[in-house]
Design a protein around this motif. Sequence first.
Motif, PDB file in Angstrom:
ATOM      1  N   LEU A  31       0.812  -1.225   0.000  1.00 30.25           N
ATOM      2  CA  LEU A  31       0.000   0.000   0.000  1.00 30.25           C
ATOM      3  C   LEU A  31       0.835   1.260   0.000  1.00 30.25           C
ATOM      4  O   LEU A  31       0.451   2.269  -0.594  1.00 30.25           O
ATOM      5  CB  LEU A  31      -0.933  -0.007   1.220  1.00 30.25           C
ATOM      6  N   LEU A 113       5.682  -5.243  -7.866  1.00 24.80           N
ATOM      7  CA  LEU A 113       6.380  -4.034  -8.305  1.00 24.80           C
ATOM      8  C   LEU A 113       7.388  -3.576  -7.263  1.00 24.80           C
ATOM      9  O   LEU A 113       8.534  -3.237  -7.574  1.00 24.80           O
ATOM     10  CB  LEU A 113       5.358  -2.938  -8.581  1.00 24.80           C
ATOM     11  N   GLN A 114       6.970  -3.586  -6.003  1.00 23.98           N
ATOM     12  CA  GLN A 114       7.879  -3.156  -4.946  1.00 23.98           C
ATOM     13  C   GLN A 114       9.067  -4.105  -4.836  1.00 23.98           C
ATOM     14  O   GLN A 114      10.189  -3.673  -4.531  1.00 23.98           O
ATOM     15  CB  GLN A 114       7.143  -3.074  -3.607  1.00 23.98           C
TER      16      GLN A 114
ATOM     17  N   LEU B  31      19.823   4.681  -8.365  1.00 21.17           N
ATOM     18  CA  LEU B  31      20.800   3.740  -7.808  1.00 21.17           C
ATOM     19  C   LEU B  31      20.339   3.098  -6.508  1.00 21.17           C
ATOM     20  O   LEU B  31      20.628   1.930  -6.253  1.00 21.17           O
ATOM     21  CB  LEU B  31      22.137   4.455  -7.580  1.00 21.17           C
ATOM     22  N   GLN B  32      19.631   3.849  -5.681  1.00 19.47           N
ATOM     23  CA  GLN B  32      19.325   3.346  -4.342  1.00 19.47           C
ATOM     24  C   GLN B  32      17.848   3.324  -4.017  1.00 19.47           C
ATOM     25  O   GLN B  32      17.462   2.970  -2.905  1.00 19.47           O
ATOM     26  CB  GLN B  32      20.031   4.202  -3.288  1.00 19.47           C
ATOM     27  N   GLY B  33      17.010   3.728  -4.981  1.00 16.96           N
ATOM     28  CA  GLY B  33      15.583   3.745  -4.690  1.00 16.96           C
ATOM     29  C   GLY B  33      15.219   4.906  -3.788  1.00 16.96           C
ATOM     30  O   GLY B  33      16.067   5.704  -3.386  1.00 16.96           O
ATOM     31  N   ILE B  34      13.961   4.982  -3.445  1.00 15.61           N
ATOM     32  CA  ILE B  34      13.470   6.145  -2.706  1.00 15.61           C
ATOM     33  C   ILE B  34      14.104   6.236  -1.314  1.00 15.61           C
ATOM     34  O   ILE B  34      14.283   7.329  -0.773  1.00 15.61           O
ATOM     35  CB  ILE B  34      11.938   6.097  -2.603  1.00 15.61           C
ATOM     36  N   LEU B 113      11.271   2.430 -13.237  1.00 14.18           N
ATOM     37  CA  LEU B 113      10.722   1.491 -12.256  1.00 14.18           C
ATOM     38  C   LEU B 113      10.396   2.194 -10.950  1.00 14.18           C
ATOM     39  O   LEU B 113       9.329   1.993 -10.360  1.00 14.18           O
ATOM     40  CB  LEU B 113      11.723   0.361 -12.024  1.00 14.18           C
ATOM     41  N   GLN B 114      11.300   3.046 -10.490  1.00 18.21           N
ATOM     42  CA  GLN B 114      11.054   3.748  -9.233  1.00 18.21           C
ATOM     43  C   GLN B 114       9.853   4.676  -9.361  1.00 18.21           C
ATOM     44  O   GLN B 114       9.097   4.873  -8.398  1.00 18.21           O
ATOM     45  CB  GLN B 114      12.295   4.539  -8.812  1.00 18.21           C
ATOM     46  N   TRP B 116       7.208   4.084 -11.154  1.00 17.68           N
ATOM     47  CA  TRP B 116       6.042   3.223 -10.985  1.00 17.68           C
ATOM     48  C   TRP B 116       5.844   2.859  -9.521  1.00 17.68           C
ATOM     49  O   TRP B 116       4.719   2.851  -9.015  1.00 17.68           O
ATOM     50  CB  TRP B 116       6.201   1.951 -11.820  1.00 17.68           C
ATOM     51  N   ALA B 117       6.916   2.541  -8.852  1.00 12.20           N
ATOM     52  CA  ALA B 117       6.802   2.128  -7.450  1.00 12.20           C
ATOM     53  C   ALA B 117       6.289   3.289  -6.600  1.00 12.20           C
ATOM     54  O   ALA B 117       5.432   3.110  -5.726  1.00 12.20           O
ATOM     55  CB  ALA B 117       8.157   1.642  -6.935  1.00 12.20           C
ATOM     56  N   GLN B 120       2.558   3.953  -6.654  1.00 15.55           N
ATOM     57  CA  GLN B 120       1.705   3.110  -5.822  1.00 15.55           C
ATOM     58  C   GLN B 120       1.569   3.657  -4.412  1.00 15.55           C
ATOM     59  O   GLN B 120       0.596   3.394  -3.724  1.00 15.55           O
ATOM     60  CB  GLN B 120       2.264   1.688  -5.763  1.00 15.55           C
ATOM     61  N   ALA B 121       2.561   4.412  -3.997  1.00 15.42           N
ATOM     62  CA  ALA B 121       2.588   4.830  -2.594  1.00 15.42           C
ATOM     63  C   ALA B 121       1.987   6.207  -2.389  1.00 15.42           C
ATOM     64  O   ALA B 121       1.433   6.491  -1.324  1.00 15.42           O
ATOM     65  CB  ALA B 121       4.032   4.826  -2.081  1.00 15.42           C
TER      66      ALA B 121
END
Lengths: 205, 205
Positions: A31, A113-114, B31-34, B113-114, B116-117, B120-121
């Motif tokens: 979520l 996705l996560q 490189l490291q995501g959120i 990709l990030q 998209w991720a 979702q949040a």
Amino acid sequence: MSPRPVRAMDADEKVDRQARILEAALRLLSLQGISGVSMRAVAREAGVSLGLVNYHYEDKTSLIRAALRRIEELDIALVEPDPALEPEERLRAALKRVADPEFLTTEYLSLRLQLWALAQAHEDFERINTEAQKRYRAGLAALIQAARPELPADECGRRAADIDVIQNGLWLTALLGLDHASISRNVARCEEIALAGPPAAQRQD
Amino acid sequence: MSPRPVRAMDADEKVDRQARILEAALRLLSLQGISGVSMRAVAREAGVSLGLVNYHYEDKTSLIRAALRRIEELDIALVEPDPALEPEERLRAALKRVADPEFLTTEYLSLRLQLWALAQAHEDFERINTEAQKRYRAGLAALIQAARPELPADECGRRAADIDVIQNGLWLTALLGLDHASISRNVARCEEIALAGPPAAQRQD
DNA sequence: CGAGCGTCTGAACGATCGTTCAATATATTC
DNA sequence: GAATATATTGAACGATCGTTCAGACGCTCG
């Protein structure tokens, strides 16, 4: 080992807190993404104390790793062959499974996705995702091989790779909203790819 | 407005710190995501002070929003028609663009990709992603319509949707490693879908 | 009963987070 | 050159983070 899970439980289910913690982590990850998964948030969501999360899962990393492995299990189950069917129908059933309503849940798709997003950030998680994908594709190739025994193994691998691409696109795009017509068309396309006629050289118009 | 970007700059480029901050955020996100994007990390990566990040971007949310809009720009540019070509070749060129090495960079794919991720949040980010996807698909449909003027508009939309699914699968799967053969096969498949023969009812074998 | 063990709690620690702000540096204007 | 506007800094704030730990609880066994 565990303190007798019998006895009337107060609410619905207060036993197996470890499982409830894992499910809470999965719910939050789906979520709110990884930013929403703090040990405190997980504890709150699971209805347990903060300390218990660290008791059952050594690290935050271990907790997330367990969550990702759970997603992997669900994934692999999709290509688990149905022994009640003949090879070709078994393959068709597996290919149709990605269009199942229970698979196209926002919660499940978002979890996937996560997982991918986490794989980019953390080397440990990347390994989990890569192996899951490899196992999935191998399962797919085996199903194709069983349905088309005359095909060479590498051709089965190629077809599995192509189908994998389309299926990845399917679930990712489904996150923006379910277009059932488009989903059916792409499932049909996957069946065509998997069951295409002769293994001979591809025709060239 | 800006303090004269002339004058010999010390290192390579110390001007336009706002742009450097944005690029640093994009680099970290990829490189490291959120989780790797903190205001301090961005400041360090950009080589500026912490306060300056909050000076140019009111919020952390604004910073990330700006980063996502930047990704969106790069995305839309993929279907920007090349005016030097005829309609059909213009469409083919656009479809081939997703296989360009500059597009299949890990950094760029991971950024997508990030995005998209994050969608979702955070509801705000979801809107950005949805609109980007809508614009992309509309651009694709327009290219198909121009190449096949005899097609009804809704058929163009259907084909654009199917191609969109495959392309989403393409770049997502490319994150696990580049399989150039599989990519070519899928690009060819997209061309077949886009330029398929008559708009008549689909054939049924 | 009491010792032992697995389970569970909540306070506490230091680190890091996003944000604010007074002060300083730099460029523009008159 | 003074006055003004803009750009930039780093310290400081409170909040939240992951982790640790002493203690309490429930159960089993001798």
